[in-house]
Design a protein around this motif. Structure first.
Motif, PDB file in Angstrom:
ATOM      1  N   SER A  63      16.335   6.638   1.199  1.00 40.10           N
ATOM      2  CA  SER A  63      16.916   6.868  -0.118  1.00 40.10           C
ATOM      3  C   SER A  63      16.056   6.276  -1.235  1.00 40.10           C
ATOM      4  O   SER A  63      16.258   6.591  -2.396  1.00 40.10           O
ATOM      5  CB  SER A  63      18.329   6.282  -0.184  1.00 40.10           C
ATOM      6  N   LYS A  64      15.091   5.439  -0.905  1.00 40.68           N
ATOM      7  CA  LYS A  64      14.225   4.827  -1.905  1.00 40.68           C
ATOM      8  C   LYS A  64      12.779   5.260  -1.662  1.00 40.68           C
ATOM      9  O   LYS A  64      12.399   5.560  -0.540  1.00 40.68           O
ATOM     10  CB  LYS A  64      14.295   3.305  -1.828  1.00 40.68           C
ATOM     11  N   GLU A  65      12.014   5.224  -2.705  1.00 47.93           N
ATOM     12  CA  GLU A  65      10.596   5.525  -2.589  1.00 47.93           C
ATOM     13  C   GLU A  65       9.895   4.385  -1.849  1.00 47.93           C
ATOM     14  O   GLU A  65      10.305   3.232  -1.929  1.00 47.93           O
ATOM     15  CB  GLU A  65       9.962   5.680  -3.975  1.00 47.93           C
ATOM     16  N   PHE A  66       8.822   4.713  -1.153  1.00 52.69           N
ATOM     17  CA  PHE A  66       8.087   3.715  -0.391  1.00 52.69           C
ATOM     18  C   PHE A  66       7.534   2.616  -1.292  1.00 52.69           C
ATOM     19  O   PHE A  66       7.592   1.438  -0.948  1.00 52.69           O
ATOM     20  CB  PHE A  66       6.952   4.381   0.392  1.00 52.69           C
ATOM     21  N   MET A  69      10.252   0.252  -2.224  1.00 57.69           N
ATOM     22  CA  MET A  69      10.628  -0.603  -1.095  1.00 57.69           C
ATOM     23  C   MET A  69       9.574  -1.675  -0.865  1.00 57.69           C
ATOM     24  O   MET A  69       9.903  -2.830  -0.587  1.00 57.69           O
ATOM     25  CB  MET A  69      10.801   0.235   0.173  1.00 57.69           C
ATOM     26  N   ASP A  70       8.308  -1.294  -0.971  1.00 58.63           N
ATOM     27  CA  ASP A  70       7.224  -2.239  -0.770  1.00 58.63           C
ATOM     28  C   ASP A  70       7.275  -3.343  -1.833  1.00 58.63           C
ATOM     29  O   ASP A  70       7.092  -4.522  -1.525  1.00 58.63           O
ATOM     30  CB  ASP A  70       5.887  -1.495  -0.820  1.00 58.63           C
ATOM     31  N   ARG A  71       7.548  -2.964  -3.056  1.00 60.22           N
ATOM     32  CA  ARG A  71       7.646  -3.933  -4.149  1.00 60.22           C
ATOM     33  C   ARG A  71       8.819  -4.889  -3.905  1.00 60.22           C
ATOM     34  O   ARG A  71       8.696  -6.110  -4.085  1.00 60.22           O
ATOM     35  CB  ARG A  71       7.836  -3.210  -5.482  1.00 60.22           C
ATOM     36  N   ALA A  72       9.948  -4.361  -3.446  1.00 60.14           N
ATOM     37  CA  ALA A  72      11.110  -5.201  -3.168  1.00 60.14           C
ATOM     38  C   ALA A  72      10.819  -6.184  -2.034  1.00 60.14           C
ATOM     39  O   ALA A  72      11.209  -7.358  -2.098  1.00 60.14           O
ATOM     40  CB  ALA A  72      12.313  -4.328  -2.820  1.00 60.14           C
TER      41      ALA A  72
END
Length: 94
Positions: A63-66, A69-72
């Motif tokens: 549901s989220k862009e990669f 997600m990587d930044r999170a």
């Protein structure tokens, strides 16, 4: 032909039910090693943690862009690192 096939199927079902009843009797009596194995399996099942049971356990979510997600993940790692540094600094001054 159908009658013979049904009789064969019924014989298989009866044999399977008979085997299930005998295993049920063994499990109900919990004799010897079966009891030990069942209790060990019960303890092991209680200790296991399922992946995805908590919000941070999720490995990948579509549901989220990669990039997001990587930044999170990076932000979480930096927060954890900052907490670790704060603990070290506070223990040095104590």
């Amino acid at each position: 032909v159908r009658n013979f096939w049904i009789q064969g199927q019924n014989a298989k079902i009866q044999a399977r039910n008979k085997a299930r009843k005998s295993w049920k009797a063994v499990l109900e009596s919990k004799a010897g090693s079966v009891k030990r194995k069942l209790s060990a399996a019960s303890r092991f099942g209680k200790r296991m943690k399922q992946l995805g049971s908590g919000g941070r356990d999720i490995v990948f979510d579509t549901s989220k862009e990669f990039v997001e997600m990587d930044r999170a993940k990076e932000e979480d790692a930096m927060k954890d690192f900052d907490k670790m540094l704060e603990k070290k600094e506070s223990s040095v001054w104590e």
